[in-house]
Every structure is written in structure tokens, then in C-alpha cells.
Design an enzyme around this catalytic site. Structure first.
Site, short mmCIF file in Angstrom:
data_model
loop_
_atom_site.label_atom_id
_atom_site.label_comp_id
_atom_site.label_asym_id
_atom_site.label_seq_id
_atom_site.Cartn_x
_atom_site.Cartn_y
_atom_site.Cartn_z
N TRP A 210 -19.32 -8.77 43.02
CA TRP A 210 -20.21 -7.69 42.59
C TRP A 210 -21.73 -7.81 43.13
O TRP A 210 -22.29 -6.89 43.58
CB TRP A 210 -20.15 -7.49 41.05
CG TRP A 210 -18.82 -6.82 40.67
CD1 TRP A 210 -17.81 -7.39 40.05
CD2 TRP A 210 -18.33 -5.65 41.16
NE1 TRP A 210 -16.73 -6.54 40.00
CE2 TRP A 210 -17.11 -5.41 40.58
CE3 TRP A 210 -18.96 -4.76 41.88
CZ2 TRP A 210 -16.55 -4.23 40.73
CZ3 TRP A 210 -18.33 -3.42 42.01
CH2 TRP A 210 -16.94 -2.98 41.57
N LYS B 246 -16.50 -2.38 30.51
CA LYS B 246 -15.76 -3.83 30.38
C LYS B 246 -15.97 -4.38 29.01
O LYS B 246 -14.87 -4.52 28.29
CB LYS B 246 -16.33 -4.77 31.31
CG LYS B 246 -15.68 -4.34 32.74
CD LYS B 246 -16.29 -5.03 33.93
CE LYS B 246 -15.39 -4.30 35.00
NZ LYS B 246 -16.53 -4.26 36.02
N ASP C 134 -27.56 -7.60 36.54
CA ASP C 134 -26.29 -6.84 36.15
C ASP C 134 -25.57 -7.71 35.02
O ASP C 134 -24.94 -8.64 35.44
CB ASP C 134 -25.52 -6.77 37.48
CG ASP C 134 -24.15 -5.85 37.31
OD1 ASP C 134 -23.74 -5.63 36.36
OD2 ASP C 134 -23.65 -5.86 38.53
C1 PLP Z 1 -17.20 -3.95 37.44
C2 PLP Z 1 -18.52 -4.20 37.78
C3 PLP Z 1 -19.18 -3.36 38.41
C4 PLP Z 1 -19.06 -2.00 39.13
O1 PLP Z 1 -19.20 -1.18 38.21
P1 PLP Z 1 -18.89 0.45 38.21
O2 PLP Z 1 -19.37 1.17 36.94
O3 PLP Z 1 -17.36 0.80 38.60
O4 PLP Z 1 -19.85 0.79 39.34
C5 PLP Z 1 -20.47 -3.85 38.99
N1 PLP Z 1 -21.06 -5.04 38.57
C6 PLP Z 1 -20.28 -6.09 37.68
C7 PLP Z 1 -20.64 -7.32 37.21
C8 PLP Z 1 -19.19 -5.27 37.44
O5 PLP Z 1 -18.21 -6.09 36.68
#
Ligand code: PLP
Length: 364
Positions: free
Chosen positions: A105, A199, A175
Site C-alpha cells: 500500500w 477494514k 495511512d
Molecule cells: C486497503 C488499503 C488501501 C486501499 O483503500 P481503498 O479504500 O480501496 O482505496 C489503502 N491503504 C491501506 C493501508 C489499505 O489497507
């Protein structure tokens, strides 16, 4: 009989608390205090304004956010933040942005930043297969960097920072999509935190952004309003039609964290016990299971491991699925097995997965 949803070990969309799903089921038919389905309630209603306000308050309370932080509920997922952040904080700047490249990511977050300005890869874990993470002390920060970007938990590889990195002179941007609200941390050390909901926080469709208000003073005026945090802040996250349903479910999850779990310290203790149980089955059956992450960077959210052969992995996944464990296949980019044990994954479900794994190792 265990709730089937509690056996959703998928990396995302993740498991949600059974009590939340029961309330959602009712709300799809009718939100009692409104007399309408949540899917048909106006985003301009007083009811929804209060849903947004309480969600913000709950997040402020859970994280103990200082008053100079704003909570925004946006769309476009974490992926849109990969672009929005450099558009606002890097474009037209003299200095570079520092990025830690620690896995799938964080790698995705870099090309959109390179479109906006100079990016320095501060650390790159690729040569080592994205198994470990840098220590805070081994990074040489650029004191003039526009910001430092990193991913607190690499969802695909199952590696997680257990310490703060960066220096306070450079705005930290993080993030936290796959470990937000899973443990307490000092939010005041970050300039911007983002996490999509699907998540650990709720359903897909809403992305939480927590931003230090001072950061917005330096934002240039070149962007469409939809991509400008200030427009969303001024509109209290109702700039255009928001995902009312996703935000409502996220509100219910924050209530569950506050009133059923009792806060993030309690959540953290539960999460630690779940992860410890799974990693000890892996360690005790080392001839069958090989953990991907270096020990000290093991994720408490995503437990990633392999078996000695592809055939054994396929047998494992087939038998696991027959026993009701779903979503255990590794990310398509990595293969292997990934057990995601987000907040709402119950300790009972983790125990039964541990039992299954120990039995599988014994039989094979
Ligand atoms: C799943 C994930 C993403 C992607 O997210 P989207 O909402 O599908 O754009 C980005 N960063 C991390 C750490 C993730 O686990």
C-alpha cells in the site's frame, strides 16, 4: 453456534460487530426515531447532521483529539487520499515529500505523489521482501520536507509499526486504513491521518480524515472544491451527497468501541491477545507455518504466513472453508495465507482458527 460473520477473516471489507449488524438490519427497514429506512433519509435532515456530529465526537473522544484537529468524513477511499494529500501539500512546493516504502500500500501511494512534486524514498523494504520496517532512529529525515508519509500497518504483508517514526519538525501524514481505532496512540504527533472505513471502522464508502487545522493555512487555492479539505470542513462533511448508510454504520461502530468495549486501551488488550494466540500457533508449528513478518514488526491486525507447498496451502484453504473460516487466502499480489483479525473479530473465532491450525499441522 458462532455468528457466521465472526468467521470473516478477510483483509477487507472486514468483519463488523454482530451487535452493529443487528442494529443495521433494523435501520435498513426503519430507523425508529425517524420512521424511514436509513437508505432513504435525507442527508440534509437534522437526524443525519447529528449522526455526523456524534461520529466526530466519538472519534475525538476515542483518540483524545486536541481541539485543533478536525474530523472529516470523505469519499474516494484511501486511494483518493494518495492524490489529495500531495495535491494540497506538495504541489508548487520547493521541498520534497519523504515517503517510507514498506509494502504494497505504501508503494501505491508514491506514484500519485510523484505527479505533484519531488518525492524522496526515505526507506525501501522491497529488497527484503517487505518483511521488516525501519527503526525510527535509522531514518535520516529531511528537515525541510513538505511532509513524511507512511503506512502504519501494511495490510498485505502483515507488518505494523509499533513505534512512532518521523520528527516533529516535519508534518507526519499516515495511512492508518487497516489499524485505525485498534489501539491508543498520540494523535497530536500527526498532521494528517486517514483511514477508509472498510477494514476496521465500517462499510466501504466513507474515509476518515483527521487533520491538524494549521496545516490548512498553507494550502494553495488551485483545487476543485471537492478535492479541498477546507470545503468539506466548512460543509461539516456534507459538501455533496455523502454515503449516509456507511457513515451511520461507522457511528454504530464508534458507539460499540466506546460503550461495549470501553475504549481503545481495552480494544488493544483484546487485539493483542488474539494476535498472540495466532502467532504462537505459527511458532509452535514451525515445520508447517512460516510467518511472513519479522517478529518485532508483526501486525496485530493481519497475520500473514505460508505453508511448505502450494498444495498444502490449497488443502488448508479448502478445509478451512469447509469449517466456516472465510477470507483466509493471502492478497493476490503475495499468495499464502492471511488471517485478518480486525477489532470486530471475536476472541472465540480466533480460538477456533487456532485449534483448526494446530489440528491441520498435526494431521499433515
Ligand atoms: C486497503 C488499503 C488501501 C486501499 O483503500 P481503498 O479504500 O480501496 O482505496 C489503502 N491503504 C491501506 C493501508 C489499505 O489497507
Amino acid at each position: 453456534m458462532m455468528n457466521r460473520n465472526s468467521l470473516n477473516f478477510s483483509g477487507g471489507p472486514g468483519v463488523l460487530p454482530a451487535s452493529v449488524l443487528a442494529q443495521v438490519q433494523q435501520a435498513i427497514v426503519e430507523v425508529p426515531e425517524v420512521g424511514l429506512s436509513v437508505l432513504g433519509i435525507s442527508h440534509r435532515s437534522d437526524w443525519f447532521a447529528e449522526v455526523v456530529a456524534e461520529t466526530e465526537r466519538n472519534i475525538q473522544q476515542l483518540l483524545n483529539l486536541p481541539p485543533n484537529y478536525a474530523v472529516l468524513l470523505l469519499q474516494g477511499g484511501a486511494t483518493l487520499q494518495f492524490s489529495m494529500i500531495p495535491m494540497l501539500l506538495l504541489r508548487q512546493r520547493q521541498h520534497c515529500a519523504d515517503y517510507v516504502r514498506s509494502g504494497y500500500w505504501s508503494s501505491k501511494s508514491i506514484p500519485p505523489a510523484q505527479l505533484e512534486g519531488a518525492v524522496r524514498i526515505l526507506w525501501n523494504g522491497e529488497a527484503n521482501g517487505f518483511r521488516d520496517l525501519p527503526q525510527a532512529t535509522e531514518l535520516s529525515y529531511s528537515p525541510n520536507a513538505a511532509y513524511l508519509h507512511y503506512v502504519s500497518n501494511e495490510t498485505v504483508e502483515g507488518i505494523q509499526f509499533h513505534e512512532l517514526i518521523g520528527c516533529d519538525a516535519v508534518p507526519r501524514v499516515c495511512d492508518m486504513s487497516s489499524d485505525m481505532l485498534s489501539r491508543p496512540f498520540d494523535a497530536s504527533r500527526f498532521a494528517l491521518i486517514y483511514a477508509h472505513a472498510q477494514k476496521n471502522l465500517g462499510p466501504a464508502g466513507v474515509t476518515l480524515v483527521i487533520i491538524r487545522r494549521e496545516l490548512l493555512e498553507f494550502v494553495p487555492n488551485h483545487l476543485p472544491e471537492m478535492l479541498d479539505y477546507r470545503a468539506h470542513l466548512a460543509a461539516h462533511s456534507i459538501y455533496n451527497t455523502p454515503p449516509v448508510f456507511a457513515i451511520y454504520v461507522t457511528l454504530l461502530v464508534t458507539r460499540w468501541l466506546l460503550y461495549d468495549i470501553g475504549g481503545l486501551a481495552q480494544m488493544d488488550a483484546i487485539n493483542r491477545a488474539k494476535a498472540a494466540a495466532l502467532y504462537s500457533v505459527i511458532d509452535e508449528n514451525a515445520e508447517m507455518y512460516c510467518g511472513h513478518a519479522a517478529r518485532k514488526h508483526r501486525s496485530l491486525m493481519n497475520v500473514v504466513f505460508t505453508l511448505p507447498t502450494i498444495e498444502l496451502e490449497q488443502n488448508f484453504l479448502r478445509q478451512a472453508s469447509e469449517c466456516g473460516f472465510s477470507g483466509l487466502n493471502g492478497h493476490r499480489s503475495l499468495g499464502g495465507i492471511r488471517a485478518s483479525i480486525y477489532n470486530a473479530m471475536s476472541s472465540e473465532a480466533v480460538s477456533s482458527l487456532c485449534q483448526f491450525m494446530a489440528n491441520f499441522a498435526r494431521r499433515n
